[in-house]
Design an enzyme around this catalytic site. Structure first.
Site, short mmCIF file in Angstrom:
data_model
loop_
_atom_site.label_atom_id
_atom_site.label_comp_id
_atom_site.label_asym_id
_atom_site.label_seq_id
_atom_site.Cartn_x
_atom_site.Cartn_y
_atom_site.Cartn_z
CD GLU A 174 1.67 -1.41 4.45
OE1 GLU A 174 1.51 -0.69 3.45
OE2 GLU A 174 2.19 -1.01 5.51
CB SER A 225 -0.91 0.00 1.22
OG SER A 225 -1.78 -1.11 1.16
C1 5RP Z 1 1.43 2.33 4.19
C2 5RP Z 1 2.89 2.19 4.09
C3 5RP Z 1 3.53 2.64 2.83
O1 5RP Z 1 4.29 1.62 2.28
C4 5RP Z 1 4.41 3.78 3.13
O2 5RP Z 1 3.62 4.78 3.77
C5 5RP Z 1 5.08 4.36 1.89
O3 5RP Z 1 4.13 5.04 1.13
P1 5RP Z 1 4.51 5.84 -0.18
O4 5RP Z 1 4.91 4.80 -1.19
O5 5RP Z 1 3.27 6.59 -0.54
O6 5RP Z 1 5.64 6.77 0.16
O7 5RP Z 1 3.56 1.71 4.96
O8 5RP Z 1 0.96 1.92 5.44
#
Ligand code: 5RP
Length: 239
Positions: free
Chosen positions: A110, A33
Site C-alpha cells: 500500500e 486493500s
Molecule cells: C490494509 C489496510 C486497510 O486499508 C485498512 O485495514 C482498512 O481496512 P477496512 O477498509 O477493512 O476497514 O491498511 O492493510
C-alpha cells in the site's frame, strides 16, 4: 464485509463518492486493500462494464483477485513510474491525513503504491476519523529473521516518545504468525494515542529488520468520509 450493515453501507458510500469525484477515462489507479477498498473495486468494476477505461495496480493478492473477478484491467507496478491516483482505506485517520494502515497486513504494498501516485485519496467510514490516532494498534512489517530482537528495538525506539513498556505483539502469535504477501511478519504496537506521528514515522525503518511501518504521514491528499446516514464528505488535506 462485517455484520454491521450501516458501517458497510458507509464504506460503499465513500467508495462511490470517490469514483464519482476523481475517476476519469484513461487513468491509472492504485487499488487499496481492506473491506472499504474492496467495495470501491467492485463499484469500479461496474463502471468498467459501463465503458470507463482505467488500469489498476493492486496492493494485495486479495485486491488483485477481486479486480480480476469484476473485470478491472490490471498492470504490474513495474510497468509504471507514476500512477494518476491511489484510492485506499485506513484503520484510523486524522483531519491532517495522518493514517494508521496495515490492519489487513498489506501496508508495504500500500505504501509503495501510494508513493508511486500523483494523488492519494483515503476512503473511510465515519468511525475511522479520529483525533489523535493510535487507539488502533500500529502495525510494523518486519522480516521473520530475528523478529523478537526487532520487537525489542521497537520498544526501545518508543520509550522517548513516552511509552513505558508498550505492549507489542507478533500478529497471530509465534506458533502461527500472520505472513504478508511479501513473506514478512507484522508486529502490532498498542500505543493508545500517538501524539507525534510526524516525528515517529521516519524512525521505525532505521531499525534493521523493519521493512515498513503503518504510519502514513504526508501521503494523503483528500479524505472521503462515508456516513452511516448515507451522506458523504470530502476533506482536502493538501493541494
Ligand atoms: C490494509 C489496510 C486497510 O486499508 C485498512 O485495514 C482498512 O481496512 P477496512 O477498509 O477493512 O476497514 O491498511 O492493510
Amino acid at each position: 464485509m462485517s455484520n454491521n450493515a450501516p458501517q458497510d453501507e458507509a464504506k460503499i458510500v465513500a467508495g462511490r463518492r470517490a469514483i464519482d469525484t476523481y475517476l476519469e477515462n484513461g487513468m491509472s489507479i492504485g487499488l487499496g486493500s481492506g473491506t472499504t477498498s474492496y467495495a470501491f473495486v467492485r463499484a469500479l468494476g461496474e463502471k468498467v462494464r459501463d465503458g470507463l477505461e482505467v488500469q489498476g495496480v493492486t496492493t494485495s493478492t486479495i485486491t488483485r483477485d477481486i479486480a480480476r473477478e469484476v473485470g478491472v484491467p490490471l498492470m504490474d507496478i513495474n510497468e509504471v513510474t507514476q500512477l494518476d491516483l491511489t484510492v485506499d482505506g485506513a484503520d484510523e485517520i486524522d483531519r491532517a491525513g495522518r493514517m494508521i494502515k496495515g490492519g489487513g497486513a498489506c501496508l508495504l504494498w500500500e505504501k509503495i503504491v501510494a508513493y508511486t501516485s500523483r494523488r492519494m485519496v483515503a476512503i473511510v467510514d465515519e468511525t475511522k476519523l479520529v483525533d489523535p490516532i493510535g487507539a488502533f494498534p500500529l502495525p510494523i512489517e518486519v522480516i521473520p529473521y530475528g523478529w523478537r530482537n526487532t520487537m525489542h528495538q521497537l520498544a526501545a525506539l518508543l520509550t522517548p516518545f513516552g511509552y513505558d513498556k508498550p505492549r507489542l505483539e507478533l500478529r497471530g502469535g509465534s506458533s502461527d504468525p500472520v505472513v504478508t504477501d511479501s513473506g514478512h511478519y507484522i508486529i502490532d504496537c498498542h500505543l493508545e494515542k500517538i501524539m507525534d506521528a510526524d516525528g515517529m514515522a521516519p524512525l521505525f525503518n532505521q531499525i534493521p529488520g523493519v521493512v515498513e511501518n503503518g504510519l502514513f504521514v504526508g501521503i494523503c491528499d483528500e479524505i472521503v468520509i462515508g456516513r452511516f446516514d448515507g451522506s458523504s464528505e470530502i476533506i482536502k488535506v493538501r493541494g
